[in-house]
Design a protein around this motif. Structure first.
Motif, mmCIF file in Angstrom:
data_model
loop_
_atom_site.group_PDB
_atom_site.id
_atom_site.type_symbol
_atom_site.label_atom_id
_atom_site.label_comp_id
_atom_site.label_asym_id
_atom_site.label_seq_id
_atom_site.Cartn_x
_atom_site.Cartn_y
_atom_site.Cartn_z
ATOM 1 N N PHE A 1 0.837 -1.208 0.000
ATOM 2 C CA PHE A 1 0.000 0.000 0.000
ATOM 3 C C PHE A 1 0.866 1.250 0.000
ATOM 4 N N LEU A 2 1.904 1.260 0.818
ATOM 5 C CA LEU A 2 2.799 2.433 0.897
ATOM 6 C C LEU A 2 3.455 2.732 -0.442
ATOM 7 N N VAL A 3 3.928 1.704 -1.112
ATOM 8 C CA VAL A 3 4.624 1.890 -2.401
ATOM 9 C C VAL A 3 3.674 2.334 -3.492
ATOM 10 N N LEU A 4 2.458 1.800 -3.526
ATOM 11 C CA LEU A 4 1.556 2.039 -4.652
ATOM 12 C C LEU A 4 0.617 3.232 -4.488
ATOM 13 N N ARG A 5 0.439 3.703 -3.266
ATOM 14 C CA ARG A 5 -0.575 4.749 -3.068
ATOM 15 C C ARG A 5 -0.142 6.077 -3.644
#
Length: 199
Positions: free
Chosen positions: A195-199
């Motif tokens: 989630f952190l990488v893609l948001r």
């Protein structure tokens, strides 16, 4: 420990297991992120509803159907050997949901959430082939990390719920402490990181 105390502990553990069941937590985090990502309240609710439908409602419906037909022993799929098919159905449903959200023009945050769910499920499926990792702990931990990343570090307080659900799984003897801890780490490192990488 008295009989009354043991009975109370088990009742509390059963309640926590149901309140923080993966299906419930996934619905909650879907709406939490949807409301943050949507331009309006209506849009946020719509994105949350779509994510919840494909990531929770449909997979859980398949589990309930399996229980009704006698293919699964319970709605938490307590036997590791029975988890493969429900996890594969969940993976397929989440993947379809991701495609629907992408085509509908969902915000990046929603796509990141559903992708994090998909990757977490895939890792859980691989581990479950050999070992009964706690899905309750994994989902709760991933959701806590995602909510904190979405609304700020103050929401790390939601890890209290992760501790409660982990305790409940051990008290009910559905998991060992190791299975709960690995699940919690899986949710944090896999779900939270994706989630952190893609948001």
């Amino acid at each position: 420990m008295t009989v009354e105390t043991r009975s109370f502990r088990r009742s509390a553990a059963r309640a926590a297991t149901e309140v923080f069941a993966p299906a419930v937590v996934v619905v909650a985090v879907s709406f939490a992120v949807g409301l943050h990502a949507g331009d309006t309240l209506g849009a946020g609710l719509l994105w949350g509803l779509l994510a919840a439908l494909f990531s929770s409602v449909i997979p859980f419906g398949a589990i309930l159907l399996g229980v009704r037909r006698g293919r699964l022993t319970d709605h938490h799929v307590g036997k590791r050997e029975q988890r493969r098919i429900p996890l594969l159905i969940a993976l397929a449903s989440v993947l379809v949901g991701l495609a629907v959200l992408a085509v509908a023009g969902a915000p990046r945050e929603m796509l990141a959430l559903v992708t994090a769910m998909f990757v977490s499920l895939a890792v859980t499926l691989v581990i479950t082939h050999w070992w009964k990792v706690s899905a309750h702990a994994a989902v709760a931990s991933g959701a806590a990390a995602i909510v904190a990343l979405t609304y700020g570090p103050a929401l790390l307080v939601s890890y209290v719920a992760v501790a409660i659900v982990g305790w409940s799984r051990v008290v009910l003897r559905d998991h060992t402490v190791a299975q709960v801890l690995v699940g919690a780490v899986l949710g944090l490192l896999v779900g939270g990181s994706v989630f952190l990488v893609l948001r």
